[in-house]
Motif scaffolding. Structure first.
Motif, PDB file in Angstrom:
ATOM      1  N   ASP A  25       0.817  -1.208   0.000  1.00  0.00           N
ATOM      2  CA  ASP A  25       0.000   0.000   0.000  1.00  0.00           C
ATOM      3  C   ASP A  25       0.855   1.265   0.000  1.00  0.00           C
ATOM      4  O   ASP A  25       0.558   2.218  -0.717  1.00  0.00           O
ATOM      5  CB  ASP A  25      -0.945   0.001   1.192  1.00  0.00           C
ATOM      6  CG  ASP A  25      -2.004   1.070   1.077  1.00  0.00           C
ATOM      7  OD1 ASP A  25      -2.642   1.167   0.005  1.00  0.00           O
ATOM      8  OD2 ASP A  25      -2.208   1.829   2.047  1.00  0.00           O
ATOM      9  N   GLN A  29       1.224   4.428  -3.013  1.00  0.00           N
ATOM     10  CA  GLN A  29       0.845   5.799  -2.703  1.00  0.00           C
ATOM     11  C   GLN A  29       1.798   6.836  -3.291  1.00  0.00           C
ATOM     12  O   GLN A  29       1.493   8.025  -3.289  1.00  0.00           O
ATOM     13  CB  GLN A  29       0.759   5.997  -1.182  1.00  0.00           C
ATOM     14  CG  GLN A  29      -0.273   5.131  -0.512  1.00  0.00           C
ATOM     15  CD  GLN A  29      -1.659   5.313  -1.078  1.00  0.00           C
ATOM     16  OE1 GLN A  29      -2.099   6.415  -1.374  1.00  0.00           O
ATOM     17  NE2 GLN A  29      -2.364   4.208  -1.246  1.00  0.00           N
ATOM     18  N   ALA A  53      -1.840   6.456  -7.958  1.00  0.00           N
ATOM     19  CA  ALA A  53      -2.227   6.409  -6.535  1.00  0.00           C
ATOM     20  C   ALA A  53      -3.733   6.570  -6.382  1.00  0.00           C
ATOM     21  O   ALA A  53      -4.363   5.856  -5.584  1.00  0.00           O
ATOM     22  CB  ALA A  53      -1.496   7.490  -5.746  1.00  0.00           C
ATOM     23  N   ASN A  57      -6.368   3.783  -4.864  1.00  0.00           N
ATOM     24  CA  ASN A  57      -7.253   4.111  -3.740  1.00  0.00           C
ATOM     25  C   ASN A  57      -8.729   4.028  -4.119  1.00  0.00           C
ATOM     26  O   ASN A  57      -9.572   3.793  -3.256  1.00  0.00           O
ATOM     27  CB  ASN A  57      -6.942   5.508  -3.208  1.00  0.00           C
ATOM     28  CG  ASN A  57      -5.585   5.573  -2.543  1.00  0.00           C
ATOM     29  OD1 ASN A  57      -5.083   4.577  -2.040  1.00  0.00           O
ATOM     30  ND2 ASN A  57      -4.988   6.739  -2.553  1.00  0.00           N
TER      31      ASN A  57
END
Length: 112
Positions: A25, A29, A53, A57
């Protein structure tokens, strides 16, 4: 805390999946660099893009998945509370935890 104990079930059921999930994760990002000019010159025409990113998400690890993960972890923690009080077997809790972690991981891999 200074040595990893890989003979312990807690390490494989909880610690390793948490570190793998956190690492993946965090890596997703970071923004990506896009070459706008199509040249191979060092840092000429590069711009930062947050699209990858945002896509991660929005489509892979969205808010509903995060809420599901928190719910599952609280339920597994409650199961271990019941096991430590002698209501259910600790081994059954480990196998339920394995199934929960595998299900959460399968959902992420399916979204890729």
């Amino acid at each position: 805390p200074y040595r990893a104990d890989f003979s312990n079930g807690n390490t494989w059921i909880f610690i390793v999946p948490m570190w793998l999930g956190l690492g993946v994760d965090v890596s997703k990002q970071f923004p990506s660099l896009i070459d706008l000019n199509g040249k191979n010159e060092l840092l000429s025409g590069l711009t930062i893009s947050w699209e990858s990113a945002h896509e991660w998400n929005d489509s892979v690890v969205d808010e509903s998945y995060l809420l599901l993960t928190m719910l599952c972890t609280m339920l597994v923690a409650f199961l271990f509370t019941l096991a430590f009080r002698g209501y259910i077997s600790v081994w059954s809790c480990y196998w339920i935890a394995v199934a929960v972690v595998a299900s959460l991981a399968a959902r992420v891999f399916h979204s890729l």
